[in-house]
Each structure stands twice: as structure tokens, then as C-alpha cells.
Design an enzyme around this catalytic site. Structure first.
Site, short mmCIF file in Angstrom:
data_model
loop_
_atom_site.label_atom_id
_atom_site.label_comp_id
_atom_site.label_asym_id
_atom_site.label_seq_id
_atom_site.Cartn_x
_atom_site.Cartn_y
_atom_site.Cartn_z
N PRO A 2 33.43 -59.88 7.21
CG PRO A 2 33.33 -62.07 7.97
CD PRO A 2 34.19 -60.84 8.02
CD GLU A 3 30.34 -55.09 4.54
OE1 GLU A 3 29.26 -54.55 4.25
OE2 GLU A 3 31.41 -54.83 3.93
NE ARG A 112 44.83 -58.83 8.96
CZ ARG A 112 44.55 -57.57 8.58
NH1 ARG A 112 43.69 -57.36 7.60
NH2 ARG A 112 45.13 -56.55 9.18
NE ARG A 155 24.30 -38.58 13.47
CZ ARG A 155 23.18 -38.60 14.16
NH1 ARG A 155 22.22 -37.75 13.88
NH2 ARG A 155 23.00 -39.45 15.14
#
Length: 274
Positions: A2-3, A112, A155
Site C-alpha cells: 500500500p502506498e 506475509r 541528485r
């Protein structure tokens, strides 16, 4: 996993049900899911405490209690947190139950068993590294174009790697990173600092757009994800690239491809995202 849109949907579907409710009993079937304190202390401190508010930070859910403690839950890969009325059938992977003062149940299930639960005073939330170091979230006042463009300019890593870094942007995960890059027509292997000002602007808008759309559609369900009422999301019907390997691109008609980027399966259109 889930994000941000999925966790926000869970928060929205649970808040009205649990805020103001007292936890009268906690049953723990798998103690190792409780990372702090011990399972016995976890039960003792939570019992007879009232949930005053439920908030989300990134992919974390935070249940604030009337004793200045906070219950923190991270669902990880397959965690599910939802509300049940008495007599309802329970998920066979249920591991923790919170019985409320109206006899309803808030349950935590996890296929899990990779999820994590913590309970600590509010002033000690800094102890959870993922919370303490989290960057600004999409749709927030802090997630400005100025912050985003400046962050990218420093970056030298691939743009997908940068977007997945929770210290730089909180809440983004594999699904919505792939979708944002597709909307902005950016190759997931582009070096972040190579993006032009216009490309950074497009990507910033795309990130906010895909997150807002994911929330509006109740999240993305492929297998495990359910909201706080146990319902599936529908955003999978609207995805442009994620999970659509070998299907036609909705923009150009080319074939969606998949490759490994940043150690994650990555979906993209080779024609649109050059």
C-alpha cells in the site's frame, strides 16, 4: 505494498468509525508483529484507552490516544487494517484484534506478516527512523515546485531511485512513481539532475496528479489491498503503464515494456519516455 493513496483511503474509511472509541481488549496472535514495546506491554497500555484521532504520515497510520501515546502501524507488503461488526467473518490471516467499546472490531491481517506495529509516547515518535526522516509528501504545502526542482538538481542518481527515496518525498512507491514518470514522459533511468526546469515542472504536476487520482479512486487493488471497510480500490482500471506490460500505450499506441530500475520492476513506454 500500500502506498500513500491506499493508506490515505484506509485512514478516511476508518476515521469516523474509530475516533472517539475506546479500546477495551487487544488480542495478539502473532507477537513478533509488535516491534515496540513487548506484546504484553502493548496490550496493557492500549486497554481502556480512547482513540482521539487517526492521521497518516507517508505510509504510516498513527492512532493518537487519550494518554499521550500513539499506536503506529506500517502495513508493509500485505498488511490490511479494517473494521468489522460483531458476527462478521474474519480474515484467515488476522493476527491482531482491537475490540472497541461498541463491540465492533478493528483487525490487523497480514498474509506475509511483514507489517510493523509500535506504541510509544507522542514525544518519542522520533525513534521510528522512517517517520523522523521522511521528506515532504505530494499534495502538501511543503511539496513545492521550488523544493522539488532544487532537490532534483542535486541528485546524480536515476530519477526513479530519487522518487522512491522516502527521505526526499514521503509516501511515493513503485506504482505511482511509474505512473508519474509516464504522465510526464520521462525515462525512469534519466539522471535526476539532467531534467530541465520544464521537465521538473511537468513531473511535479504529474506526481500530484497521480496521487490525487489514486485517492479519488480508493487506491489500487491487485491482490491484497483493501480499504478500512474491507473494499477493493478501483484505480487499477485507470493505470497508464503499471502492470500493463505488452499492452498498447494509451498515448501513442506503442507497447508498454518492463525492466529493472532501482531494483524494482519498472513499467514504461519506450516511445513516450525517451
Amino acid at each position: 505494498m500500500p502506498e500513500m493513496p491506499e493508506v490515505e483511503t484506509i485512514r478516511r474509511t476508518l476515521a469516523d468509525r474509530v475516533e472517539g472509541r475506546k479500546i477495551i481488549r487487544v488480542d495478539i496472535g502473532l507477537p513478533r508483529l509488535v516491534k515496540w514495546p513487548t506484546a504484553a506491554e502493548f496490550q496493557a497500555v492500549l486497554t481502556d484507552r480512547t482513540i482521539t484521532k487517526l492521521v497518516r504520515r507517508g505510509k504510516y497510520l498513527l492512532f493518537y490516544l487519550d494518554n499521550n501515546f500513539v499506536l503506529i502501524i506500517h502495513l508493509r507488503m500485505t498488511g490490511r487494517l479494517y473494521y468489522k461488526t460483531p458476527g462478521s467473518e474474519l480474515d484467515k490471516f488476522t493476527h491482531i484484534l482491537f475490540k472497541l467499546d461498541n463491540d465492533d472490531i478493528l483487525l490487523y491481517a497480514d498474509t506475509r506478516t511483514l507489517g510493523t506495529l509500535y506504541l510509544m509516547p507522542e514525544e518519542e515518535l522520533w525513534r521510528i527512523a522512517g517517520l523522523a526522516s521522511m521528506g515532504p509528501e505530494p499534495l502538501s504545502a511543503e511539496f513545492t515546485l521550488e523544493y522539488f526542482a532544487d532537490m532534483l538538481s542535486k541528485r546524480r542518481a536515476k530519477i526513479k531511485t530519487v522518487l522512491l527515496n522516502q527521505k526526499l518525498i514521503g509516501g511515493l512507491g513503485n506504482i505511482y512513481v511509474d505512473e508519474a514518470l509516464a504522465v510526464a514522459c520521462i525515462d525512469p533511468e534519466r539522471i535526476a539532475s539532467s531534467l530541465t526546469a520544464q521537465e521538473a515542472n511537468y513531473l511535479h504536476q504529474a506526481i500530484n496528479q497521480v496521487i490525487a487520482d489514486g485517492i479519488a479512486h480508493g487506491g489500487t487493488t491487485f491482490r491484497d489491498y483493501r480499504d478500512g471497510a474491507g473494499q477493493s480500490g478501483s484505480h487499477q482500471r485507470y493505470l497508464q503503464v503499471y502492470g500493463r506490460t505488452n499492452e498498447p500505450c494509451q498515448r501513442c499506441g506503442g507497447i508498454i515494456a518492463r525492466k529493472e530500475v532501482a531494483g524494482r520492476g519498472t513499467h514504461y513506454c519506450p516511445n513516450c519516455q525517451k
